[in-house]
Design an enzyme around this catalytic site. Structure first.
Site, PDB file in Angstrom:
ATOM      1  N   ASP A   1       0.811  -1.215   0.000  1.00 33.07           N
ATOM      2  CA  ASP A   1       0.000   0.000   0.000  1.00 33.07           C
ATOM      3  C   ASP A   1       0.849   1.272   0.000  1.00 33.07           C
ATOM      4  O   ASP A   1       0.611   2.185   0.769  1.00 33.07           O
ATOM      5  CB  ASP A   1      -0.905  -0.016   1.236  1.00 33.07           C
ATOM      6  CG  ASP A   1      -2.120   0.884   1.085  1.00 33.07           C
ATOM      7  OD1 ASP A   1      -2.482   1.186  -0.051  1.00 33.07           O
ATOM      8  OD2 ASP A   1      -2.691   1.267   2.114  1.00 33.07           O
TER       9      ASP A   1
ATOM     10  N   ASP B   1      -8.380  -5.603   9.739  1.00 29.61           N
ATOM     11  CA  ASP B   1      -7.911  -4.530   8.855  1.00 29.61           C
ATOM     12  C   ASP B   1      -7.880  -3.184   9.562  1.00 29.61           C
ATOM     13  O   ASP B   1      -7.177  -2.272   9.121  1.00 29.61           O
ATOM     14  CB  ASP B   1      -8.834  -4.398   7.642  1.00 29.61           C
ATOM     15  CG  ASP B   1      -8.790  -5.616   6.742  1.00 29.61           C
ATOM     16  OD1 ASP B   1      -7.699  -6.154   6.519  1.00 29.61           O
ATOM     17  OD2 ASP B   1      -9.858  -6.034   6.260  1.00 29.61           O
TER      18      ASP B   1
END
Length: 601
Positions: A315, A539
């Site tokens: 990411d 998450d």
């Protein structure tokens, strides 16, 4: 993990489903000349077959004079048989004729020694075995080997050639075809078993039925400096540090272990749930206190026989294309780390430092189809990845491959929805779900993006990984055919296996299931399906939870959130009562098992 950033070669399958063996034996004696010593040899050829593919294993026995170099030759009986890739030799094919020349490290073959080499191949119709083999031009008809057998010419399993004796080596961690340190295998997932993290295994088995999947290999996330030595008081890291995991891998006899390198300055610049401990200007600290200690431990000689696979900075680099000024998801932090080079130089430094180790394999994060599958992102992200690969003294040779769908939910394959389909004269790319994307699933995207990466300068044999830890989408809601042909939206929504409300939803998704189990060479160009995100690790938190790990609260993890431009102003689809990123979330793990596809027995 916030992976949504858009406004609304190698076929090396190792599945062993059949086996065969061919041995060439006998004796041939040739006069010794200055150009060629007396060559006598025998060859054992075995295959493990499956529809359309096979793994070929070749054992050469030198029963003539010692050799300083060698060249094996044979002819495939079927014109459809092809060598796709190989190891422990330089393989080539011309028509049906195959040659394998020695590598620099295994050219010398003593009298009585053996060579072990192999390849992955493809076929159609039938896969018959070659009937004759030659070594340096001489037919291998076998013979009687010397009574005293010298050591084999290939590096021994437990102690490859080195000037320093190993301090500790597992007896089964390296296959016979592994080259000595400094020469990497083509695919580190082939032929060896993966490391099972005992801390994740214990968590998985604490949930009813978890023992059905607890022996699958998962990655160890190093998401802050403290994780290098272990964090016994952390909610999202285990007590074991890098060296602890490596030692445990040796004890397990594992052939590979996976780490996630995940601590860039200004980490995850477009989200909050997985922000990190380092500020955007702390690149020197990232290098000296994070990458350098990891490299020092991974470079310890005692781990030389263990294939260490590093997943590099999830990411990060795609954000520099999609989440800077001028984009719908632009943020000040992404502008900052683009301007100061923190991401590019941080990734380049990590690649150079870790890639210099002979048994270390770097796979760089390459987002997923629902992030960069549009033409406007596809090429620019590939260029951005190339820029990082040659930064801070690195070269593309330090990149063994790339990984897609890390910690995300995008379906591996969409069997009932194709971007080439149309309904009532409209392309399905016009549907709200696909939103003009060029791809609808991860496999097609990964294979296409691999070709793009090669075209911008990465080596032609790079491989792709796909994280399948949470993209199974099984359960009662899984479609069994296309949707109704009344409109493009009805057709796509009725037939897609990815059941998220919106493809931009990324946090603790309701209805998700375990995907394909980890395995090597599942499809052309794909090195492995992997579980990099350990199933059952959150998450991000459903509400703000104070912590000392630098992890914030992102509304996309709040099940009551009605969304933003990135997810088409849709509900977040997140599960309730989730802990902070990386912490154990048993309710999610139970759901993942319940909705697994393929289903669990």
């Amino acid at each position: 993990m916030n992976l949504w950033r858009r406004l609304s070669g190698r076929n090396r399958t190792l599945a062993l489903t059949g086996a065969g063996v061919l041995v060439a034996g006998g004796l041939v004696t040739l006069p010794v000349t200055a150009a060629q010593a007396a060559t006598q040899c025998s060859v054992t050829y075995t295959t493990s077959d499956w529809p359309g593919g096979f793994t070929g294993s070749v054992t050469i026995r030198n029963i003539g004079d010692a050799l300083s170099s060698w060249n094996l030759g044979f002819t495939f009986p079927n014109s459809s048989q092809r060598v796709v890739n190989g190891w422990s030799a330089r393989w080539s094919q011309n028509g049906q004729n195959v040659t394998a020349q020695n590598e620099s490290w295994n050219g010398s073959v003593a009298s009585g020694a053996t060579l072990s080499l192999g390849f992955n191949g493809s076929w159609s119709g039938s896969n018959p075995k070659p009937t004759q083999f030659t070594l340096n031009g001489t037919v291998c008809n076998g013979g009687t080997p010397p009574t005293s057998t010298p050591p084999t010419s290939t590096p021994p399993t437990s102690t490859p050639p080195t000037s320093t004796p190993p301090t500790s080596t597992p007896p089964t961690s390296t296959p016979p075809t592994t080259p000595p340190p400094g020469q990497k295998v083509d695919n580190p997932y082939v032929g060896v078993k993966g490391y099972v993290n005992p801390e994740w295994k214990a968590k998985a088995e604490s949930v009813a039925g978890g023992n059905r999947v607890s022996n699958n290999p998962t990655a160890v996330w190093l998401d802050r400096i403290a994780a290098i030595n272990g964090t016994p008081d952390s909610s999202s890291n285990g007590a074991m540090g890098v060296r602890d995991h490596l030692d445990e891998a040796l004890a397990q006899g594992a052939g590979y272990i996976q780490f996630v390198i995940y601590n860039l300055p200004g980490r995850d610049c477009a989200a909050l749930a997985s922000n990190g401990e380092l500020g955007p200007n702390e690149l020197p600290k990232y290098k000296a206190e994070y990458i350098d200690p990891i490299a020092a431990i991974q470079g310890d000689a005692k781990y030389r026989n263990l294939r260490i696979i590093n997943i590099i900075e999830i990411d990060s680099l795609p954000n520099l294309v999609t989440n800077t000024s001028g984009n719908a998801g632009g943020t000040v932090m992404c502008d900052t780390v683009k301007a100061n080079g923190a991401y590019v130089n941080g990734v380049g430094y990590a690649l150079a430092k870790l890639g210099a180790l002979g048994n270390v394999y770097n796979y760089v994060d390459a987002a997923h189809h629902g992030w960069i599958g549009w033409d406007s992102n596809f090429g620019p992200v590939a260029d951005q990845l190339k820029a990082a690969a040659v930064a801070s003294g690195s070269t593309v040779r330090n990149v063994h491959g790339f990984i897609v769908n890390t910690a995300n939910y995008s379906a591996l394959k969409e069997p009932y929805v194709k971007v080439t389909d149309s309904v009532n004269g409209q392309t399905v790319r016009q549907s709200k779900w696909i939103d003009w994307n060029q791809y609808v699933d991860e496999l097609s995207f990964a294979q296409a993006f691999r070709q793009k990466l090669v075209s911008v300068g990465f080596e032609s044999n790079i491989g792709m990984l796909i994280d399948t830890s949470r993209n199974g989408w099984g359960g009662v809601a899984r479609p069994t055919g296309p949707g109704p042909m009344t409109s493009v939206d009805a057709y796509v929504n009725g037939g897609r296996v990815d059941r998220r409300i919106h493809a931009g939803n990324w946090c603790n998704q309701a209805g998700a299931g375990l995907g394909e189990r980890p395995r090597a060479n599942p499809e052309p160009g794909i090195d492995a399906y992997v579980w990099v995100k350990p199933p059952g690790e959150s998450d991000g938190s459903s509400k703000e939870i104070p912590n000392n790990e630098g992890k914030g609260f992102d509304r996309m993890c709040d099940p009551t959130y009605t969304g933003n431009a990135r997810n088409g102003n849709s509900m977040s689809g997140a599960l309730p009562d989730a802990p902070i990123s990386g912490a154990w979330f048993p309710a999610q793990f139970q759901q993942l098992m319940q909705n697994a596809y393929p289903a669990l027995s």
